[in-house]
Design a protein around this motif. Sequence first.
Motif, mmCIF file in Angstrom:
data_model
loop_
_atom_site.group_PDB
_atom_site.id
_atom_site.type_symbol
_atom_site.label_atom_id
_atom_site.label_comp_id
_atom_site.label_asym_id
_atom_site.label_seq_id
_atom_site.Cartn_x
_atom_site.Cartn_y
_atom_site.Cartn_z
ATOM 1 N N ILE A 12 40.026 38.495 36.930
ATOM 2 C CA ILE A 12 40.367 37.108 37.244
ATOM 3 C C ILE A 12 41.609 36.992 38.131
ATOM 4 C CG2 ILE A 12 41.118 34.900 36.258
ATOM 5 C CD1 ILE A 12 39.246 35.422 33.921
ATOM 6 N N PRO A 13 42.713 37.722 37.860
ATOM 7 C CA PRO A 13 43.882 37.611 38.748
ATOM 8 C C PRO A 13 43.564 37.978 40.191
ATOM 9 C CG PRO A 13 44.484 38.708 36.703
ATOM 10 C CD PRO A 13 42.994 38.604 36.711
ATOM 11 N N PHE A 14 42.694 38.978 40.382
ATOM 12 C CA PHE A 14 42.324 39.382 41.738
ATOM 13 C C PHE A 14 41.475 38.310 42.413
ATOM 14 C CE2 PHE A 14 42.850 43.282 39.244
ATOM 15 C CZ PHE A 14 43.787 43.948 40.013
ATOM 16 N N VAL A 15 40.558 37.705 41.636
ATOM 17 C CA VAL A 15 39.719 36.630 42.174
ATOM 18 C C VAL A 15 40.587 35.450 42.614
ATOM 19 C CG1 VAL A 15 37.929 34.952 41.620
ATOM 20 C CG2 VAL A 15 37.703 37.310 40.827
ATOM 21 N N LEU A 16 41.557 35.087 41.778
ATOM 22 C CA LEU A 16 42.453 33.979 42.112
ATOM 23 C C LEU A 16 43.312 34.310 43.333
ATOM 24 C CD1 LEU A 16 43.602 32.841 38.551
ATOM 25 C CD2 LEU A 16 41.936 31.742 40.049
ATOM 26 N N THR A 17 43.724 35.576 43.448
ATOM 27 C CA THR A 17 44.491 35.991 44.625
ATOM 28 C C THR A 17 43.648 35.853 45.888
ATOM 29 O OG1 THR A 17 45.753 37.568 43.290
ATOM 30 C CG2 THR A 17 45.782 37.881 45.674
ATOM 31 N N GLY A 18 42.361 36.242 45.792
ATOM 32 C CA GLY A 18 41.462 36.070 46.931
ATOM 33 C C GLY A 18 41.292 34.617 47.311
ATOM 34 N N LEU A 19 41.174 33.752 46.293
ATOM 35 C CA LEU A 19 41.041 32.321 46.554
ATOM 36 C C LEU A 19 42.293 31.771 47.226
ATOM 37 C CD1 LEU A 19 39.645 29.576 46.267
ATOM 38 C CD2 LEU A 19 40.567 29.446 43.939
ATOM 39 N N MET A 20 43.452 32.101 46.694
ATOM 40 C CA MET A 20 44.700 31.610 47.265
ATOM 41 C C MET A 20 44.922 32.154 48.678
ATOM 42 S SD MET A 20 45.649 29.561 45.017
ATOM 43 C CE MET A 20 47.200 29.094 45.810
ATOM 44 N N GLY A 21 44.555 33.425 48.881
ATOM 45 C CA GLY A 21 44.670 33.985 50.225
ATOM 46 C C GLY A 21 43.754 33.292 51.209
ATOM 47 N N SER A 39 47.378 37.491 58.992
ATOM 48 C CA SER A 39 46.126 38.176 58.660
ATOM 49 C C SER A 39 45.248 37.345 57.731
ATOM 50 C CB SER A 39 46.413 39.533 58.024
ATOM 51 O OG SER A 39 47.269 39.395 56.904
ATOM 52 N N ALA A 40 45.868 36.467 56.913
ATOM 53 C CA ALA A 40 45.078 35.583 56.047
ATOM 54 C C ALA A 40 44.297 34.589 56.891
ATOM 55 C CB ALA A 40 45.990 34.853 55.066
ATOM 56 N N GLY A 41 44.893 34.101 57.966
ATOM 57 C CA GLY A 41 44.176 33.207 58.870
ATOM 58 C C GLY A 41 43.080 33.933 59.617
ATOM 59 N N MET A 42 43.368 35.149 60.079
ATOM 60 C CA MET A 42 42.383 35.925 60.823
ATOM 61 C C MET A 42 41.193 36.306 59.942
ATOM 62 S SD MET A 42 43.008 39.535 62.837
ATOM 63 C CE MET A 42 43.390 40.410 61.306
ATOM 64 N N ASN A 43 41.450 36.610 58.673
ATOM 65 C CA ASN A 43 40.399 37.064 57.760
ATOM 66 C C ASN A 43 40.003 35.995 56.745
ATOM 67 O OD1 ASN A 43 40.294 39.705 58.873
ATOM 68 N ND2 ASN A 43 42.151 40.240 57.743
ATOM 69 N N LEU A 86 46.888 42.475 54.421
ATOM 70 C CA LEU A 86 47.817 43.347 55.147
ATOM 71 C C LEU A 86 47.370 43.607 56.583
ATOM 72 C CD1 LEU A 86 48.694 45.979 52.377
ATOM 73 C CD2 LEU A 86 50.081 44.038 53.163
ATOM 74 N N GLY A 87 46.190 43.080 56.930
ATOM 75 C CA GLY A 87 45.710 43.238 58.303
ATOM 76 C C GLY A 87 44.821 44.438 58.540
ATOM 77 N N PHE A 88 44.450 45.171 57.482
ATOM 78 C CA PHE A 88 43.552 46.319 57.624
ATOM 79 C C PHE A 88 42.108 45.854 57.431
ATOM 80 C CE2 PHE A 88 47.594 48.097 56.013
ATOM 81 C CZ PHE A 88 47.916 48.901 57.105
ATOM 82 N N THR A 89 41.605 45.130 58.423
ATOM 83 C CA THR A 89 40.303 44.481 58.304
ATOM 84 C C THR A 89 39.165 45.477 58.112
ATOM 85 O OG1 THR A 89 41.106 42.684 59.697
ATOM 86 C CG2 THR A 89 38.729 42.826 59.379
ATOM 87 N N ASP A 90 39.187 46.596 58.834
ATOM 88 C CA ASP A 90 38.109 47.582 58.726
ATOM 89 C C ASP A 90 38.009 48.146 57.306
ATOM 90 O OD1 ASP A 90 37.419 47.225 61.331
ATOM 91 O OD2 ASP A 90 38.359 49.058 62.081
ATOM 92 N N LEU A 91 39.150 48.452 56.702
ATOM 93 C CA LEU A 91 39.134 48.964 55.331
ATOM 94 C C LEU A 91 38.585 47.912 54.376
ATOM 95 C CD1 LEU A 91 39.795 51.041 53.172
ATOM 96 C CD2 LEU A 91 42.166 50.215 53.156
ATOM 97 N N GLY A 92 38.998 46.658 54.561
ATOM 98 C CA GLY A 92 38.473 45.575 53.731
ATOM 99 C C GLY A 92 36.972 45.440 53.874
#
Length: 258
Positions: A12-21, A39-43, A86-92
Amino acid sequence: MKTRLLQPYYLIPFVLTGLMGGIAGGWIRLGCLMIPIASAGMNHGLLMVGSFLGTLISIERAMVMKKRTWLFIPLLTCASILPFLLGFTDLGLILLMAGSLGLGIIMHIQTLKHPEFHSVLLYAGAASWFIGNLLAFQTGLIAAGSIWWIGFLLFTIVGERLELSQFLPVPAWSKLALKVLLLFFTIGLIIPFHSWGNELMGSATFLIAIWLLVFDMAKVASRKPAQFRYIGIGLRVGYIWLGIHADPFGIGESFAFL
């Protein structure tokens, strides 16, 4: 009682972090720099569709399986949050590809056990998500995958609504009509977006939204008291939103947040 290593509420904390990001990325794309994470805007789309919604859907499907080890699949998708921020889009994207492939495996198993139409739709949603992630990774273009992410969301929404409404009596012709509309949507998904796939996909989405308004159990729930009415009305408002933003001649702009 034996303690399990992995539980859904740990995610749940990770899900909420994704939502907030994802929300922060949306504000950045609107020009608000109160949260200066470029990077949050870009991704933004990857965070909202993959890291947030994809994780929630994966948790839901993993919980149906007998073994909790299947929760490692949503763990992969929510692990994509940090690389995206963090801007590592390929890894994500690699993590999202692994997670969406895992969701596809889950749906393959569940479809074999329960070969119902709604299971096939959920399977198609997982496949669409993986295809979109793969195309975005291969081309380096978010636009290459965003159309397939729309397919992921629509197939999943309709599949889950049919799963919940499977015992609701509806005319036989309406089920056939929905299948035809979903076929048109799929054809529009495959045809190049800048061809006439745009209009076909948008028209099918608009009519699917009307179908959900008329035949989904949300209509019944909205007439019941307390939380049932709240959920029913909320769903019906969502279907109206889906229909409005499925304008056949503006679907690209409607989903510009991706």
